[in-house]
Design a protein around this motif. Structure first.
Motif, PDB file in Angstrom:
ATOM      1  N   UNK A 567       0.820  -1.213   0.000  1.00  0.00           N
ATOM      2  CA  UNK A 567       0.000   0.000   0.000  1.00  0.00           C
ATOM      3  C   UNK A 567       0.855   1.265   0.000  1.00  0.00           C
ATOM      4  N   UNK A 568       1.851   1.277  -0.879  1.00  0.00           N
ATOM      5  CA  UNK A 568       2.687   2.473  -1.068  1.00  0.00           C
ATOM      6  C   UNK A 568       2.922   2.634  -2.567  1.00  0.00           C
ATOM      7  N   UNK A 569       2.217   3.590  -3.156  1.00  0.00           N
ATOM      8  CA  UNK A 569       2.268   3.759  -4.610  1.00  0.00           C
ATOM      9  C   UNK A 569       3.152   4.950  -4.970  1.00  0.00           C
ATOM     10  N   UNK A 570       4.093   4.709  -5.892  1.00  0.00           N
ATOM     11  CA  UNK A 570       4.990   5.791  -6.285  1.00  0.00           C
ATOM     12  C   UNK A 570       4.389   6.622  -7.416  1.00  0.00           C
ATOM     13  N   UNK A 571       5.173   7.573  -7.907  1.00  0.00           N
ATOM     14  CA  UNK A 571       4.674   8.530  -8.896  1.00  0.00           C
ATOM     15  C   UNK A 571       4.184   7.844 -10.164  1.00  0.00           C
ATOM     16  N   UNK A 572       4.987   6.912 -10.678  1.00  0.00           N
ATOM     17  CA  UNK A 572       4.603   6.237 -11.919  1.00  0.00           C
ATOM     18  C   UNK A 572       3.281   5.506 -11.766  1.00  0.00           C
ATOM     19  N   UNK A 573       3.093   4.842 -10.638  1.00  0.00           N
ATOM     20  CA  UNK A 573       1.841   4.114 -10.424  1.00  0.00           C
ATOM     21  C   UNK A 573       0.663   5.082 -10.337  1.00  0.00           C
ATOM     22  N   UNK A 574       0.846   6.204  -9.646  1.00  0.00           N
ATOM     23  CA  UNK A 574      -0.235   7.180  -9.562  1.00  0.00           C
ATOM     24  C   UNK A 574      -0.614   7.707 -10.941  1.00  0.00           C
ATOM     25  N   UNK A 575       0.385   8.003 -11.738  1.00  0.00           N
ATOM     26  CA  UNK A 575       0.142   8.522 -13.084  1.00  0.00           C
ATOM     27  C   UNK A 575      -0.542   7.482 -13.965  1.00  0.00           C
ATOM     28  N   UNK A 576       0.004   6.282 -13.995  1.00  0.00           N
ATOM     29  CA  UNK A 576      -0.544   5.230 -14.853  1.00  0.00           C
ATOM     30  C   UNK A 576      -1.952   4.827 -14.423  1.00  0.00           C
ATOM     31  N   UNK A 577      -2.213   4.880 -13.143  1.00  0.00           N
ATOM     32  CA  UNK A 577      -3.567   4.550 -12.672  1.00  0.00           C
ATOM     33  C   UNK A 577      -4.580   5.611 -13.111  1.00  0.00           C
ATOM     34  N   UNK A 578      -4.139   6.845 -13.229  1.00  0.00           N
ATOM     35  CA  UNK A 578      -5.041   7.880 -13.754  1.00  0.00           C
ATOM     36  C   UNK A 578      -5.439   7.545 -15.183  1.00  0.00           C
ATOM     37  N   UNK A 579      -4.458   7.143 -15.993  1.00  0.00           N
ATOM     38  CA  UNK A 579      -4.756   6.801 -17.383  1.00  0.00           C
ATOM     39  C   UNK A 579      -5.650   5.565 -17.463  1.00  0.00           C
ATOM     40  N   UNK A 580      -5.308   4.552 -16.683  1.00  0.00           N
ATOM     41  CA  UNK A 580      -6.073   3.297 -16.725  1.00  0.00           C
ATOM     42  C   UNK A 580      -7.528   3.522 -16.332  1.00  0.00           C
ATOM     43  N   UNK A 581      -7.739   4.329 -15.294  1.00  0.00           N
ATOM     44  CA  UNK A 581      -9.111   4.551 -14.831  1.00  0.00           C
ATOM     45  C   UNK A 581      -9.910   5.355 -15.850  1.00  0.00           C
ATOM     46  N   UNK A 582      -9.295   6.353 -16.469  1.00  0.00           N
ATOM     47  CA  UNK A 582      -9.992   7.134 -17.502  1.00  0.00           C
ATOM     48  C   UNK A 582     -10.331   6.268 -18.707  1.00  0.00           C
ATOM     49  N   UNK A 583      -9.416   5.406 -19.095  1.00  0.00           N
ATOM     50  CA  UNK A 583      -9.677   4.497 -20.225  1.00  0.00           C
ATOM     51  C   UNK A 583     -10.844   3.571 -19.899  1.00  0.00           C
ATOM     52  N   UNK A 584     -10.896   3.107 -18.650  1.00  0.00           N
ATOM     53  CA  UNK A 584     -11.992   2.234 -18.224  1.00  0.00           C
ATOM     54  C   UNK A 584     -13.331   2.955 -18.287  1.00  0.00           C
ATOM     55  N   UNK A 585     -13.293   4.264 -18.085  1.00  0.00           N
ATOM     56  CA  UNK A 585     -14.509   5.072 -18.137  1.00  0.00           C
ATOM     57  C   UNK A 585     -14.850   5.559 -19.546  1.00  0.00           C
ATOM     58  N   UNK A 586     -14.086   5.088 -20.539  1.00  0.00           N
ATOM     59  CA  UNK A 586     -14.420   5.404 -21.927  1.00  0.00           C
ATOM     60  C   UNK A 586     -13.704   6.582 -22.525  1.00  0.00           C
ATOM     61  N   UNK A 587     -12.598   7.005 -21.913  1.00  0.00           N
ATOM     62  CA  UNK A 587     -11.825   8.133 -22.436  1.00  0.00           C
ATOM     63  C   UNK A 587     -10.525   7.643 -23.066  1.00  0.00           C
ATOM     64  N   UNK A 588     -10.273   8.070 -24.303  1.00  0.00           N
ATOM     65  CA  UNK A 588      -8.977   7.799 -24.913  1.00  0.00           C
ATOM     66  C   UNK A 588      -7.915   8.629 -24.193  1.00  0.00           C
ATOM     67  N   UNK A 589      -6.724   8.072 -24.061  1.00  0.00           N
ATOM     68  CA  UNK A 589      -5.575   8.823 -23.559  1.00  0.00           C
ATOM     69  C   UNK A 589      -4.535   8.856 -24.674  1.00  0.00           C
ATOM     70  N   UNK A 590      -4.223  10.058 -25.138  1.00  0.00           N
ATOM     71  CA  UNK A 590      -3.183  10.236 -26.160  1.00  0.00           C
ATOM     72  C   UNK A 590      -2.033  10.996 -25.520  1.00  0.00           C
ATOM     73  N   UNK A 591      -0.827  10.501 -25.747  1.00  0.00           N
ATOM     74  CA  UNK A 591       0.334  11.003 -25.016  1.00  0.00           C
ATOM     75  C   UNK A 591       1.522  10.975 -25.969  1.00  0.00           C
ATOM     76  N   UNK A 592       2.164  12.116 -26.172  1.00  0.00           N
ATOM     77  CA  UNK A 592       3.377  12.084 -26.986  1.00  0.00           C
ATOM     78  C   UNK A 592       4.393  13.090 -26.471  1.00  0.00           C
ATOM     79  N   UNK A 593       5.601  12.938 -26.924  1.00  0.00           N
ATOM     80  CA  UNK A 593       6.723  13.772 -26.504  1.00  0.00           C
ATOM     81  C   UNK A 593       7.990  12.961 -26.622  1.00  0.00           C
ATOM     82  N   UNK A 594       9.095  13.589 -26.372  1.00  0.00           N
ATOM     83  CA  UNK A 594      10.378  12.904 -26.514  1.00  0.00           C
ATOM     84  C   UNK A 594      10.561  11.869 -25.401  1.00  0.00           C
ATOM     85  N   UNK A 595      10.693  10.625 -25.791  1.00  0.00           N
ATOM     86  CA  UNK A 595      11.022   9.524 -24.860  1.00  0.00           C
ATOM     87  C   UNK A 595       9.931   9.238 -23.845  1.00  0.00           C
ATOM     88  N   UNK A 596       8.687   9.555 -24.166  1.00  0.00           N
ATOM     89  CA  UNK A 596       7.622   9.417 -23.168  1.00  0.00           C
ATOM     90  C   UNK A 596       7.240   7.967 -22.902  1.00  0.00           C
TER      91      UNK A 596
END
Length: 908
Positions: A567-596
């Protein structure tokens, strides 16, 4: 492919060598050469391969072939494409002697005529055919293209027709009407609104019928969406006569009527966007969008690409034959602005391709006052097209039928090959840069020629009358009808009290509202259930067992599984969980940039590679969500890519669109997009945008180019609730602010200053309940036991909070509390006031930052909180964002801590 595409004028010997091979063993050469040599009656020649001598008649056949290749490769240099200037002279030219031929050969029949679909033909007829095809009003550059299919298609399309238009009377009527509209509209504006800037199309009126023909052709070939980006010149004409914007609305803007929307600051009329549904001549409906743009030339190009890609992805389900971007350039801008190169380089990349762009250059042959010889080194302003091997058509703007022919061919090419195509319209600018400018100061000879030159409408009318297509009376009647309509619209415009603002809250924007002044005072719940969070966390941390991954990747994903257990989530997990939950709710996540995909600092790993292969696996796209994560490592560009993602978000209000800088310091490579679009578009053009920008920021001794995302610059641009500026300090806060972006009923750009050090910092973690309760907190209170004991209250933002808390524990100090401003704009006055009320005994308020005094949030926060009489602690003013010496960096950081924890605070 054409067998001679790469043969220069000195390469006849290469063909002869192949012929010798063929004579010895016809199977020793390529099949296409076999077929070619069979077509010649070489067998009749008195020839012995053992002699190794080519008979003269055979040698001349090859010379004629070389002449044909010469016209294909260099004919564009010897065209009649310039209506007001003599063409420059180029050597070698296309004379017979250059190819080892003479006038004596003109009446000789050559088998080489079969190469241009003539069959055996006299040399003079072959030359006449080539002259008509490649050296009249149309010049074509295409022989540098490496795709044989493309080259052959272009040759067949052009050489069969000799690039000679053959339009029906009805088609000519359409061309004429569009020319009349273009010319009469400009003339009407000039007489009714004397002295007002309009950036007239005069001198380039043939652009309008060409654009119309291009779009009509595209509709026949399946286009349902056009997205246009263009600068000022001719824009009002396109709005009125292509997009059917009511003339009365345009005239009302000339009258200077205030906007019907009092919150709309507005922009000049030749910057505004517009969209409309138009019924084509073929009876099909097509949607046309003209993208709003600033005066910064070419900057609209990446935005148009992003809008187009969004429409392709969403409305057209990935079919790029249904939507087409059209970029209209000026000759000086396309040659001089580096963003053009960036956009061209994006054209075939998976993350950015749109199935080809039609580029049209209104080539005035002059910049503002700069002659074309001073505006570029290249031969043509369109030479950037050669970077991606795209065909270029150079056309005389006075020959409207030739231009319409090319426009149709260009659209057909785009639909077949899904590649960019360039049309360079050689024309002129009747006036100066604007109608009030005097061009004879700088181009006296050119403008003497232009003053005596007839307009393209009169040139075409004269041609039609001469060929008995229409009478002069019929043409005059058409002109009168259109002018009378303009007069009627002007009368109506004079009665209009307020200029019309077209609503864009339609289509995908339905249900989204403009934010009211209290919108940021309202909390929004972004938490998700524990069950959903744990289910998604488990799925996102699993790798398929039937694939072998690099051992460090496997360890990283096991570590993430351990986070769930502990029960200790780091930054990457917090960020990725935001994307996963939005996708589950029917939202596309588009992400680009150098080395993203991996993340600059190797924290994200949203895309992982299977060991010893190029196969990719995206965990978030394997969680069973109805939407997906589209994540792309970008080309090494800030300007073009941020512009593209702004455009994507512009057309995708229900998707989370993100651009991340490699380091936040590098965002200023895209400063024009931030200044002219991101911060101001809602108030100039009434266009909301929900783009998320992630800018890694933090002083960690990495030097002046890897420390600061220039927080102060963004805060300086903030007004009228135009943007959200956030510096989140926990994984859960980042989770909530990303989700908040789609959970509100309005859209605003979100600028996130993200950490580097905190990505793996042991104390920068969040617990399950932080994700499953409440939402984003604009202000985070300290966790001191008794607020009544606090006499010094320090405000800060970002990672310095962790350093301050650690130092407090080390010093054993208990009279100071640290309040984090997680959102800096819109400034959270109400939320902060609520927190401050819990500290009744504070005697001193302090602002602490790691940035220099003239940077960071200090001056902005001080202005917002004058009532607190804040004292400043941080680095001294500096010209450079940070020192490049680690010892000096450490010393400065130590000075900040010493100042904070002294009994007497030091005002830096």
């Amino acid at each position: 492919m054409d067998k001679f595409s790469y043969l220069g004028n000195s390469d006849v010997n290469a063909i002869e060598e192949l012929f010798l091979q063929y004579q010895k063993d016809n199977t020793s050469v390529d099949k296409t050469w076999q077929d070619f040599f069979k077509g010649f009656e070489f067998a009749k020649a008195d020839y012995s391969s053992e002699k190794g001598i080519i008979p003269e008649n055979v040698s001349k056949e090859f010379k004629v072939i070389n002449l044909i290749t010469g016209y294909r490769m260099r004919g564009h240099l010897f065209t009649k494409t310039n209506p007001v200037r003599a063409r420059r002279q180029y050597k070698p030219n296309l004379s017979l002697e250059v190819f080892g031929l003479s006038e004596k050969d003109l009446d000789t029949v050559f088998q080489a005529g079969t190469e241009i679909e003539m069959g055996p033909a006299k040399l003079r007829d072959i030359i006449a055919h080539l002259e008509k095809t490649y050296c009249q009003s149309i010049g074509v550059e295409y022989m540098f293209i490496r795709n044989p299919e493309v080259v052959t298609w272009l040759q067949e399309r052009m050489e069969k027709t000799q690039n000679i238009p053959n339009f029906s009377k009805e088609e000519k009527k359409t061309i004429l009407n569009k020319l009349i509209e273009a010319y009469t509209f400009e003339n009407f504006l000039a007489t009714k609104f004397v002295g007002q800037k309009r950036f007239s199309l005069e001198g380039g009126e043939s652009f309008l019928p060409a654009l119309n023909a291009l779009m009509e052709q595209g509709v026949k070939l399946g286009i349902e969406d056009y997205i246009i980006g263009m600068a000022h010149r001719g824009r009002l004409n396109v709005l009125a006569n292509i997009m059917n914007k009511p003339s009365k609305d345009i005239f009302a803007e000339f009258e200077g009527r205030p906007s019907e929307d009092s919150l709309f600051d507005g922009d000049v009329k030749y910057h505004m966007g517009y969209s409309s549904d138009v019924i084509s001549d073929s009876g099909k409906q097509v949607h046309i969008s003209l993208t709003p743009n600033p005066s910064h030339l070419e900057t609209v190009a990446p935005v148009v690409q992003g809008i187009t890609r969004a429409k392709i992805d969403h409305r057209h389900k990935g079919d790029n034959t249904k939507a087409c971007p059209i970029i209209v350039h000026g000759d000086a801008a396309i040659a001089g602005q580096g963003i053009v190169y960036e956009v061209v380089q994006m054209s075939h990349l998976d993350g950015y391709k749109v199935g080809g762009t039609v580029h049209i250059v209104i080539n005035n042959q002059v910049g503002f006052t700069t002659n074309y010889r001073d505006a570029r080194t290249s031969t043509y302003c369109t030479d950037v097209a050669k970077v991606t091997k795209c065909p270029v058509f150079h056309v005389n703007g006075d020959d409207v039928e030739a231009l319409v022919l090319v426009a149709k061919m260009a659209m057909e090419f785009r639909q077949i090959f899904r590649k960019d195509v360039f049309i360079d319209v050689l024309c002129y600018r009747k006036y100066g840069h604007n109608e009030g400018d005097e061009p004879r100061f700088t181009q006296p000879l050119l403008y003497k020629q232009i003053a005596a030159h007839p307009n393209s409408k009169d040139i075409y009318a004269k041609k039609l009358i001469a060929e008995n297509t229409f009478t002069e009376a019929e043409i005059r009647a058409a002109e009168k009808t259109f002018k009378d309509n303009l007069e009627q619209n002007l009368d109506e415009a004079k009665k209009v009290e307020k200029a019309k603002v077209t609503s864009f809250l339609q289509g995908p924007w339905q249900g989204v509202k403009m934010a009211d002044k209290d919108a940021f005072d309202k909390s929004v719940t972004t938490a998700i259930s524990k069950e959903l969070f744990l289910d998604l966390a488990k799925k996102t941390t699993q790798l398929p067992t039937d694939k072998k991954f690099f051992n460090k990747i496997e360890k990283l994903f096991k570590d993430r599984q351990t986070m769930i257990a502990n029960d200790t989530y780091d930054w990457a997990m917090g960020e990725l969980m935001a994307y996963a939950s939005l996708m589950t709710e029917g939202h596309q996540v588009r992400f680009s940039g150098q080395d993203v995909e991996r993340g600059t600092f190797s924290h994200r790993h949203a895309v992982v590679k299977v060991e010893d292969s190029e196969e990719e696996y995206i965990p978030l796209n394997n969680i069973g969500a109805p939407e997906k994560l589209d994540i792309y490592n970008s080309l090494l560009s800030e300007y073009g890519v941020l512009g593209f993602e702004y455009g994507y978000a512009y057309a995708s209000p229900n998707a989370l669109t993100i651009w991340e800088a490699q380091f936040g310091d590098f965002f200023n490579g895209a400063q024009i997009i931030i200044d002219q679009y991101l911060s101001s578009s809602e108030y100039k053009w009434r266009r909301m945008n929900g783009l998320v920008v992630l800018l890694p920021h933090g002083y960690e001794g990495q030097g002046p180019e890897h420390s600061s995302a220039r927080l102060e610059r963004f805060l300086q641009m903030c007004a009228e609730n135009n943007m959200q500026i956030v510096n989140a300090s926990t994984p859960a806060q980042q989770f909530h602010v990303l989700r908040r972006q789609l959970k509100r009923d309005f859209r605003k750009p979100l600028i996130c200053f993200t950490p580097k050090k905190l990505l793996r910092y042991p104390s920068c973690v969040s617990k399950l309940e932080d994700f499953t309760k409440g939402g984003f907190n604009e202000v985070l209170d300290d966790t001191v036991n008794n607020p009544k004991n606090i006499t010094r209250l320090a405000l800060c933002s970002g990672k310095i909070y962790y350093e301050l808390v650690e130092q407090r524990e080390k010093e054993g100090v208990s009279d100071i509390a640290f309040i984090r401003l997680e959102q800096l704009y819109p400034f959270p006055h109400k939320q902060l006031d609520t927190v401050l009320k819990a500290y009744p005994n504070v005697k001193e308020y302090v602002w602490i930052q790691e940035e220099s005094e003239n940077m960071g949030a200090w001056r902005f926060v001080d202005y917002q909180l004058r009532k607190l009489d804040l004292r400043y602690i941080g680095r001294d003013e500096a010209a450079s964002p940070a020192t490049g010496f680690s010892k000096r960096h450490n010393a400065e950081s130590e000075e900040i801590m010493n100042a904070v924890f002294q009994k007497e605070l030091v005002n830096k």
